[in-house]
Design an enzyme around this catalytic site. Structure first.
Site, PDB file in Angstrom:
ATOM      1  N   LYS A  11       0.842  -1.202   0.000  1.00 23.04           N
ATOM      2  CA  LYS A  11       0.000   0.000   0.000  1.00 23.04           C
ATOM      3  C   LYS A  11       0.876   1.251   0.000  1.00 23.04           C
ATOM      4  CE  LYS A  11      -3.549   2.394   2.625  1.00 23.04           C
ATOM      5  NZ  LYS A  11      -4.435   2.427   3.781  1.00 23.04           N
TER       6      LYS A  11
ATOM      7  N   GLU B  96      10.888  -4.555   4.124  1.00 26.04           N
ATOM      8  CA  GLU B  96      11.014  -5.978   3.789  1.00 26.04           C
ATOM      9  C   GLU B  96      10.594  -6.233   2.337  1.00 26.04           C
ATOM     10  OE1 GLU B  96       9.470  -4.650   6.488  1.00 26.04           O
ATOM     11  OE2 GLU B  96       9.132  -6.176   8.022  1.00 26.04           O
TER      12      GLU B  96
ATOM     13  N   GLY C  96      -4.772  -1.808   5.119  1.00 22.09           N
ATOM     14  CA  GLY C  96      -3.993  -2.956   4.645  1.00 22.09           C
ATOM     15  C   GLY C  96      -4.671  -4.285   4.955  1.00 22.09           C
ATOM     16  N   ARG C  97      -5.127  -4.459   6.196  1.00 19.60           N
ATOM     17  CA  ARG C  97      -5.705  -5.755   6.585  1.00 19.60           C
ATOM     18  C   ARG C  97      -7.124  -5.946   6.068  1.00 19.60           C
ATOM     19  NH1 ARG C  97      -4.293  -2.327  10.472  1.00 19.60           N
ATOM     20  NH2 ARG C  97      -5.867  -1.414  11.845  1.00 19.60           N
TER      21      ARG C  97
ATOM     22  N   GLU D 157      -4.125  -6.300  15.058  1.00 20.38           N
ATOM     23  CA  GLU D 157      -3.637  -5.004  14.576  1.00 20.38           C
ATOM     24  C   GLU D 157      -4.773  -3.975  14.636  1.00 20.38           C
ATOM     25  OE1 GLU D 157      -2.035  -3.859  10.421  1.00 20.38           O
ATOM     26  OE2 GLU D 157      -0.234  -4.454  11.485  1.00 20.38           O
TER      27      GLU D 157
ATOM     28  N   HIS E 106      -3.676 -32.642  18.120  1.00 20.83           N
ATOM     29  CA  HIS E 106      -2.523 -33.449  18.516  1.00 20.83           C
ATOM     30  C   HIS E 106      -1.366 -32.560  18.949  1.00 20.83           C
ATOM     31  CE1 HIS E 106      -4.604 -36.995  17.048  1.00 20.83           C
ATOM     32  NE2 HIS E 106      -5.068 -36.175  16.113  1.00 20.83           N
TER      33      HIS E 106
ATOM     34  N   LYS F  77       9.729  -0.282  13.432  1.00 18.53           N
ATOM     35  CA  LYS F  77      10.213  -0.094  12.060  1.00 18.53           C
ATOM     36  C   LYS F  77      11.337   0.935  12.043  1.00 18.53           C
ATOM     37  CE  LYS F  77       5.886  -0.848   9.531  1.00 18.53           C
ATOM     38  NZ  LYS F  77       4.873  -0.197   8.716  1.00 18.53           N
TER      39      LYS F  77
HETATM   40  O1  F6P Z   1       3.185  -3.523   9.806  1.00 22.19           O
HETATM   41  C1  F6P Z   1       2.139  -2.694   9.607  1.00 22.19           C
HETATM   42  C2  F6P Z   1       1.638  -2.589   8.208  1.00 22.19           C
HETATM   43  O2  F6P Z   1       1.556  -1.255   7.916  1.00 22.19           O
HETATM   44  C3  F6P Z   1       0.302  -3.281   8.019  1.00 22.19           C
HETATM   45  O3  F6P Z   1      -0.743  -2.545   8.511  1.00 22.19           O
HETATM   46  C4  F6P Z   1       0.290  -3.500   6.559  1.00 22.19           C
HETATM   47  O4  F6P Z   1      -0.676  -4.439   6.172  1.00 22.19           O
HETATM   48  C5  F6P Z   1       1.705  -3.959   6.327  1.00 22.19           C
HETATM   49  O5  F6P Z   1       2.477  -3.191   7.240  1.00 22.19           O
HETATM   50  C6  F6P Z   1       2.225  -3.799   4.934  1.00 22.19           C
HETATM   51  O6  F6P Z   1       2.180  -2.473   4.525  1.00 22.19           O
HETATM   52  P1  F6P Z   1       2.315  -2.072   3.015  1.00 22.19           P
HETATM   53  O7  F6P Z   1       1.182  -2.690   2.269  1.00 22.19           O
HETATM   54  O8  F6P Z   1       2.272  -0.578   2.984  1.00 22.19           O
HETATM   55  O9  F6P Z   1       3.621  -2.611   2.515  1.00 22.19           O
END
Ligand code: F6P
Length: 538
Positions: free
Chosen positions: A197, A203, A256-257, A342, A373, A502
């Site tokens: 987003k 990462e 995002g979620r 979250e 199990h 972060k």
């Molecule tokens: O770690 C938090 C967060 O901002 C989430 O809310 C989001 O889904 C995820 O990181 C990934 O963010 P992005 O889609 O901006 O890479």
């Protein structure tokens, strides 16, 4: 919306919890032959049976009053109308608009992007989209994390039908994740979707850079990158700076979620086809309509949310386990961890004051029957009482002839029953005596096998494991989270808590490699930094 503890119903619920602390679920069933039906709600092909919750009519009506007093109906309208309910970021949380039909707000914009996604997905699926040496796409790799990974991953696993290219998901920045995934793929027939987003997530960008280099190393010219790389984002500038030409966009009002219904679902369209994606949206929309229109006591997401509030805030069950009895829903607990924790892992109210009540419980779980199990021993006999959601997709008569299928369904129902009923002590004693046990040995065995039961659970039954029902299930959970956030008076749509870590990681990356500036750390962190630096210096 205000402090929930100021509401009369909150106070009544507190005393009801004290009065009913020892209420037996089996007694509730004995007193009411219709309990299973009277404590079930159904919508969009999903049934929630909450009859195994320690809820009676008085508790239910107090919970419903709490929802009214905290303004759930008005808040729900605000969400559907696209008002800026995410107050700390001053934006709407309008994921329902993504699955709304013709004529709904945002319809044109949403559908324009979806048309472009469908067109692109069709080209990839029918082989007319080709890579740098003319080969069709056989594999799609979605690089993204959090909401840019968990939703599409869950849906692709749930609905995989082999009709399109294989979908792979890489989230972790640990090199093993991307490296292991790419090791099995041919760059010439691989499409990478970089999903972010913000297009600023460290990462995701680190993995995307490595994937790009992998293509170049395999012989793709710079001009060929566009055949293998697309982006899904709200940040067109950053995407183009990264060097990706084609972007499928969405909007800041999609959290995002809550984003799998947007362009974030591109991997879903490619893997299972645009029609199946539409069916998924249709299922979610059916649940949205139900949530918006059904009276609160007949409202599935509302009752799911209220059962959780009762367990968490009044019965003190602060651990909530989700067990889908379907291998294809194995990623559901991980998806719900982000969705619920979250969203509602907050300790500040919408007005910026400290929260006055417990908010989200710990959410965890894994797939049944495997879970039985592993940790079900603790659920049955452990000291920490946990409440559960069992998720049980049904299957048709064809599957029923498969003995494994009979085991799957029987085990799910049996676990919920065992958690509630426990083991009758008199019966157990008679059984052990019949085995010849007596005296101390008998008492010892009796104690070890003691199994009190009365542990609450929900049973969520899906008529089928298909796109419609999975869409409806996920939407039901989204609205559950919303209802709880409103009752707790917190903002479910921001996530400031993840920012500090972060920033610190960004600083440490430079420091660990010796290239960045060193800052003062606490003793533990300083020792770890020194240790890593020694390891990296060889
Ligand atoms: O770690 C938090 C967060 O901002 C989430 O809310 C989001 O889904 C995820 O990181 C990934 O963010 P992005 O889609 O901006 O890479």
């Amino acid at each position: 919306m205000s402090d929930p503890t100021d509401q009369p119903s909150w106070q009544s619920l507190k005393s009801l919890a004290a009065d009913t602390a020892d209420q037996s679920l089996l007694d509730l069933f004995a007193a009411d032959g219709e309990r299973a039906a009277r404590y079930s709600v159904a919508a969009a092909g999903v049934t929630l049976d909450y009859s195994k919750q320690r809820i009676d009519d008085t508790v239910r009506s107090a919970l419903l009053s709490l929802a009214e007093e905290q303004g759930v109906p008005q808040a729900r309208e605000d969400m559907f109308a696209g008002r800026a309910i995410n107050t700390s970021e001053d934006r709407a949380a309008w994921h329902v608009a993504l699955r709304a039909p013709h004529g709904a707000p945002m319809y044109d914009e949403v559908h324009e992007i979806r048309r472009a996604m469908a067109e692109f997905a069709a080209q990839v699926r029918n082989g007319s989209w080709v890579g740098f040496n003319g080969q069709s796409i056989t594999d799609v790799v979605n690089i993204g994390i959090g909401g840019s990974d968990l939703g599409p991953r869950l849906i692709c696993e749930a609905l995989a039908d082999g009709s399109g290219p294989r979908a792979h998901f890489v989230a972790n920045v640990d090199p093993a994740d991307l490296d292991d995934t790419l090791a099995g793929l041919d760059p010439a027939s691989t499409l990478v979707i970089v999903t972010s987003k913000s297009f600023g997530t460290a990462e995701t960008l680190a993995n995307a850079r490595v994937a790009r280099q992998w293509l170049v190393d395999a012989g793709a010219a710079e001009a060929d990158i566009a055949k293998h790389f697309v982006a899904v984002s709200t940040n067109a500038e950053a995407v183009s700076e990264f060097g990706i030409e084609r972007m499928f966009g969405f909007w800041d009002w999609v959290g995002g979620r809550y984003s799998l219904w947007s362009a974030v679902g591109l991997s879903i369209l490619i893997a299972v086809g645009p029609e199946t994606f539409e069916t998924l949206l249709g299922g979610a929309h059916a649940m949205d309509t139900h949530f918006r229109e059904a009276p609160l006591d007949q409202n599935l997401p509302v009752m799911l949310g209220l059962a959780g509030i009762w367990n968490n805030n009044f019965l003190g069950l602060t651990s909530h386990c989700v067990v889908p009895y379907a291998q294809r829903l194995a990623s559901l607990p991980a998806f719900l961890q982000q969705l619920e924790m979250e969203s509602n892992g907050k300790s500040v109210t919408r007005e910026g004051e400290p929260a006055t009540v417990a908010t989200v419980p710990t959410i965890w779980g894994s797939v049944g029957t495997n879970a039985q199990h592993a940790y079900f021993q603790m659920l049955h006999q452990g000291e920490l009482a946990v409440d559960l959601d069992f998720v049980l997709p049904l299957s048709g008569p064809d599957a029923a002839s498969d003995p494994r299928e009979r085991e799957r369904v029987a085990n799910c129902i049996a676990q919920a029953e065992a958690l509630m009923c426990g083991r009758d002590s008199a019966e157990l004693e008679a059984e052990l005596k019949a085995q010849g046990l007596e005296g101390e040995a008998l008492q010892h065995r009796l104690a070890a096998r003691r199994f009190d039961g009365n542990r609450p659970s929900n049973m969520l039954v899906l008529e089928n494991l298909d796109a419609h029902h999975v869409g409806a299930l996920i939407a039901a959970y989204e609205h559950k989270v919303f209802v709880q956030g409103i009752i707790w008076n917190i903002n479910s749509f921001d996530q400031w808590g993840v920012e500090l870590g972060k920033t610190m990681a960004g600083q440490l990356v430079g420091e660990l490699s010796g290239e960045g500036e060193s800052v003062e750390h606490d003793g533990s962190t300083a020792a770890l930094v020194a240790r890593v630096r020694r390891a990296w210096q060889g």
